[in-house]
Design a protein around this motif. Structure first.
Motif, PDB file in Angstrom:
ATOM      1  N   ALA A  66     -35.469  58.412  -9.953  1.00 43.44           N
ATOM      2  CA  ALA A  66     -34.544  59.291 -10.724  1.00 43.44           C
ATOM      3  C   ALA A  66     -33.202  59.528  -9.192  1.00 43.44           C
ATOM      4  O   ALA A  66     -34.305  59.822  -8.419  1.00 43.44           O
ATOM      5  N   ILE A  67     -31.707  59.266  -9.054  1.00 43.27           N
ATOM      6  CA  ILE A  67     -31.137  59.934  -8.547  1.00 43.27           C
ATOM      7  C   ILE A  67     -29.958  60.825  -9.097  1.00 43.27           C
ATOM      8  O   ILE A  67     -29.272  60.288 -10.444  1.00 43.27           O
ATOM      9  N   TYR A  68     -29.618  62.458  -9.410  1.00 41.49           N
ATOM     10  CA  TYR A  68     -29.328  63.026 -10.485  1.00 41.49           C
ATOM     11  C   TYR A  68     -28.050  63.069  -9.240  1.00 41.49           C
ATOM     12  O   TYR A  68     -28.494  63.362  -7.656  1.00 41.49           O
ATOM     13  N   PRO A  69     -26.966  63.652  -9.796  1.00 40.55           N
ATOM     14  CA  PRO A  69     -25.650  63.515  -8.509  1.00 40.55           C
ATOM     15  C   PRO A  69     -25.673  65.443  -8.558  1.00 40.55           C
ATOM     16  O   PRO A  69     -25.910  66.450  -9.548  1.00 40.55           O
ATOM     17  N   VAL A  70     -25.162  65.637  -7.586  1.00 40.97           N
ATOM     18  CA  VAL A  70     -25.208  67.005  -7.729  1.00 40.97           C
ATOM     19  C   VAL A  70     -23.897  67.367  -7.091  1.00 40.97           C
ATOM     20  O   VAL A  70     -23.165  66.745  -5.605  1.00 40.97           O
ATOM     21  N   HIS A  71     -23.066  68.337  -7.427  1.00 38.15           N
ATOM     22  CA  HIS A  71     -21.581  68.951  -6.623  1.00 38.15           C
ATOM     23  C   HIS A  71     -20.502  67.798  -6.572  1.00 38.15           C
ATOM     24  O   HIS A  71     -20.391  67.257  -5.814  1.00 38.15           O
ATOM     25  N   PHE A  72     -20.549  67.621  -8.027  1.00 39.75           N
ATOM     26  CA  PHE A  72     -19.387  66.639  -8.365  1.00 39.75           C
ATOM     27  C   PHE A  72     -17.954  67.124  -7.831  1.00 39.75           C
ATOM     28  O   PHE A  72     -17.572  68.309  -7.682  1.00 39.75           O
ATOM     29  N   HIS A  73     -16.814  66.493  -6.857  1.00 40.53           N
ATOM     30  CA  HIS A  73     -15.208  66.418  -6.628  1.00 40.53           C
ATOM     31  C   HIS A  73     -14.982  65.289  -6.931  1.00 40.53           C
ATOM     32  O   HIS A  73     -14.657  63.767  -6.781  1.00 40.53           O
ATOM     33  N   ALA A  74     -13.778  65.911  -7.932  1.00 39.30           N
ATOM     34  CA  ALA A  74     -12.884  64.580  -8.068  1.00 39.30           C
ATOM     35  C   ALA A  74     -11.542  64.733  -7.956  1.00 39.30           C
ATOM     36  O   ALA A  74     -10.145  63.974  -7.366  1.00 39.30           O
ATOM     37  N   LEU A  75     -11.321  66.433  -6.744  1.00 33.23           N
ATOM     38  CA  LEU A  75     -10.179  66.147  -6.284  1.00 33.23           C
ATOM     39  C   LEU A  75      -9.831  66.798  -4.466  1.00 33.23           C
ATOM     40  O   LEU A  75     -11.706  66.439  -4.480  1.00 33.23           O
ATOM     41  N   PRO A  76      -9.056  66.267  -3.837  1.00 38.45           N
ATOM     42  CA  PRO A  76      -9.569  66.578  -2.571  1.00 38.45           C
ATOM     43  C   PRO A  76     -10.377  67.436  -1.507  1.00 38.45           C
ATOM     44  O   PRO A  76      -9.787  68.919  -2.776  1.00 38.45           O
ATOM     45  N   VAL A  77     -10.984  67.386  -1.120  1.00 42.73           N
ATOM     46  CA  VAL A  77     -11.547  68.209  -0.286  1.00 42.73           C
ATOM     47  C   VAL A  77     -10.646  69.362   0.111  1.00 42.73           C
ATOM     48  O   VAL A  77     -11.050  70.759   0.584  1.00 42.73           O
ATOM     49  N   GLN A  78      -9.313  68.823   1.082  1.00 46.80           N
ATOM     50  CA  GLN A  78      -8.633  69.169   2.068  1.00 46.80           C
ATOM     51  C   GLN A  78      -8.022  70.891   1.184  1.00 46.80           C
ATOM     52  O   GLN A  78      -6.934  71.257   1.747  1.00 46.80           O
ATOM     53  N   LEU A  79      -7.894  70.333  -0.210  1.00 48.51           N
ATOM     54  CA  LEU A  79      -7.099  71.894  -1.114  1.00 48.51           C
ATOM     55  C   LEU A  79      -8.232  72.394  -1.531  1.00 48.51           C
ATOM     56  O   LEU A  79      -8.051  73.091  -2.331  1.00 48.51           O
ATOM     57  N   MET A  80      -9.507  72.377  -1.276  1.00 54.81           N
ATOM     58  CA  MET A  80     -10.198  73.719  -1.726  1.00 54.81           C
ATOM     59  C   MET A  80     -10.194  75.570  -1.531  1.00 54.81           C
ATOM     60  O   MET A  80     -10.669  75.951  -2.355  1.00 54.81           O
ATOM     61  N   ASN A  81      -9.176  75.358  -0.503  1.00 50.42           N
ATOM     62  CA  ASN A  81      -9.233  76.880  -0.257  1.00 50.42           C
ATOM     63  C   ASN A  81      -8.044  77.467  -1.141  1.00 50.42           C
ATOM     64  O   ASN A  81      -8.023  78.893  -0.650  1.00 50.42           O
ATOM     65  N   GLU A  82      -7.490  76.068  -1.745  1.00 54.21           N
ATOM     66  CA  GLU A  82      -6.344  76.496  -2.958  1.00 54.21           C
ATOM     67  C   GLU A  82      -7.005  77.215  -4.448  1.00 54.21           C
ATOM     68  O   GLU A  82      -7.459  76.147  -4.804  1.00 54.21           O
ATOM     69  N   THR A  83      -6.822  78.576  -4.640  1.00 57.67           N
ATOM     70  CA  THR A  83      -7.893  79.305  -5.582  1.00 57.67           C
ATOM     71  C   THR A  83      -7.373  78.519  -6.957  1.00 57.67           C
ATOM     72  O   THR A  83      -8.577  78.476  -7.281  1.00 57.67           O
ATOM     73  N   GLU A  84      -6.212  78.182  -7.270  1.00 59.74           N
ATOM     74  CA  GLU A  84      -6.100  77.382  -8.385  1.00 59.74           C
ATOM     75  C   GLU A  84      -6.646  76.347  -8.531  1.00 59.74           C
ATOM     76  O   GLU A  84      -7.800  75.743  -9.882  1.00 59.74           O
ATOM     77  N   ILE A  85      -6.613  75.346  -7.128  1.00 59.48           N
ATOM     78  CA  ILE A  85      -7.513  74.502  -6.719  1.00 59.48           C
ATOM     79  C   ILE A  85      -9.010  74.438  -6.682  1.00 59.48           C
ATOM     80  O   ILE A  85      -9.843  73.533  -7.533  1.00 59.48           O
ATOM     81  N   LYS A  86      -9.255  75.502  -6.382  1.00 61.19           N
ATOM     82  CA  LYS A  86     -10.763  75.277  -5.981  1.00 61.19           C
ATOM     83  C   LYS A  86     -11.769  76.368  -7.490  1.00 61.19           C
ATOM     84  O   LYS A  86     -12.855  75.812  -7.417  1.00 61.19           O
ATOM     85  N   THR A  87     -10.645  76.607  -8.764  1.00 64.23           N
ATOM     86  CA  THR A  87     -11.067  77.270  -9.611  1.00 64.23           C
ATOM     87  C   THR A  87     -11.251  76.299 -10.927  1.00 64.23           C
ATOM     88  O   THR A  87     -12.495  75.342 -11.270  1.00 64.23           O
ATOM     89  N   PHE A  88     -10.449  74.942 -10.520  1.00 60.65           N
ATOM     90  CA  PHE A  88     -10.198  74.017 -11.266  1.00 60.65           C
ATOM     91  C   PHE A  88     -11.646  72.855 -10.919  1.00 60.65           C
ATOM     92  O   PHE A  88     -11.657  72.665 -11.887  1.00 60.65           O
ATOM     93  N   HIS A  89     -11.921  72.995  -9.928  1.00 66.31           N
ATOM     94  CA  HIS A  89     -12.968  71.848  -9.285  1.00 66.31           C
ATOM     95  C   HIS A  89     -14.498  72.958  -9.612  1.00 66.31           C
ATOM     96  O   HIS A  89     -14.985  71.571 -10.430  1.00 66.31           O
ATOM     97  N   LYS A  90     -14.682  74.096  -9.138  1.00 70.19           N
ATOM     98  CA  LYS A  90     -15.646  73.914  -9.678  1.00 70.19           C
ATOM     99  C   LYS A  90     -15.924  74.322 -11.735  1.00 70.19           C
ATOM    100  O   LYS A  90     -17.216  73.537 -12.036  1.00 70.19           O
ATOM    101  N   ASN A  91     -15.026  74.457 -12.404  1.00 68.05           N
ATOM    102  CA  ASN A  91     -15.324  74.703 -13.890  1.00 68.05           C
ATOM    103  C   ASN A  91     -15.591  72.800 -14.039  1.00 68.05           C
ATOM    104  O   ASN A  91     -16.180  72.917 -14.747  1.00 68.05           O
TER     105      ASN A  91
END
Length: 284
Positions: free
Chosen positions: A231-256
């Motif tokens: 099996a191969i299990y996905p870990v830490h799914f990214h749907a948003l640009p990694v370059q925007l992860m420092n923006e609080t709103e984007i980061k929170t949405f990404h985490k959820n």
């Protein structure tokens, strides 16, 4: 680095919205489900101990090993608070003496990216000696496929190395396969073992080398030692640009969103190309 990072590791593991550490542990729990609850687990590079403690709370005979005394000190405190019987040992896995004991499951999360390729070969050999004949391993890896969609210096690195087409091919296999079994069979046939870059872009973790492996590459490396990937299990799914992860709103949405994928689709290989890590399960 890890001796100085223990407190931050504990904070990261306790993130109430989403933690990559906990996402990896959720993947390992999928492997644990395949065994009786009184089975044994060895967690290599156990950090502050959350996985081993959770396994112990479920009735497992759990042991955590880490070379960093600072990590083990926090793990022992977590164990006391959780009132479990987890055994924690300060030791390098290359010097660990199991005293003849063999384990049903061996986990290593956030570990293989920090060792040399020669040490990696030695590591898989060590696992064979520590694992029961009916046992399984669950190995976490940074995901080289993710470089294709991160659109940053990692993408440029793959272009320079000429591996982009290979990464695309693996990603297509994971997206179009009808099942985990089908995807793994196709990845196995690639017989891949890609060259690692001599220099790694900055990741926020202050170490000189932090390897990545594609699933096909890691399958080849693991199965040389008599394992069979299941099996191969996905870990830490990214749907948003990694370059925007420092923006609080984007980061929170990404985490959820990452937490939702972790909780609902942990067994789906389709999410692996878009995830920064994965856990690979294999048996003997």
């Amino acid at each position: 680095f890890f001796k100085s990072y223990a407190k931050q590791w504990q904070i990261s593991a306790e993130d109430s919205i989403f933690s990559t550490i906990q996402n990896r542990h959720l993947a390992v729990l999928e492997t644990l489900k395949k065994f009786e609850k009184d089975s044994s687990i060895l967690d290599i590079g156990c950090g502050t101990g959350q996985l081993a403690i959770e396994a112990s709370s479920m009735g497992w005979d759990a042991t955590g090993v880490d070379f960093a005394e600072e990590m083990i000190e926090i793990a022992l405190n977590n164990n006391k608070k959780s009132e479990t019987n987890t055994e924690f040992i300060t030791e390098s896995i290359y010097e660990y003496d199991a005293k003849g004991k063999k384990y049903d499951v061996i986990s290593a999360q956030g570990f293989i990216e920090y060792i040399s390729l020669e040490q990696l070969d030695e590591f898989f050999g060590l696992l064979r000696g520590l694992l029961k004949d009916s046992g399984m391993i669950a190995i976490g890896s940074r995901n080289r496929l993710f470089n294709l969609v991160s659109f940053n210096e990692f993408t440029e690195l793959e272009n320079a190395l000429g591996t982009t087409d290979k990464i695309i091919n693996e990603s297509v296999i994971l997206q179009t396969s009808s099942s985990q079994k089908d995807a793994i069979a196709k990845l196995r046939k690639l017989n891949a073992e890609y060259t690692q870059p001599t220099k790694h872009p900055e990741t926020g973790i202050k170490v000189d080398v932090r390897h990545q492996f594609t699933p096909a590459d890691l399958i080849t490396r693991i199965e040389k030692y008599g394992f069979k990937v299941t099996a191969i299990y996905p870990v830490h799914f990214h749907a948003l640009p990694v370059q925007l992860m420092n923006e609080t709103e984007i980061k929170t949405f990404h985490k959820n969103l990452a937490r939702h994928i972790s909780e609902c689709f942990i067994t789906s290989q389709n999410f692996v190309p878009y995830s920064s890590s994965y856990v690979m399960e294999a048996g003997i």
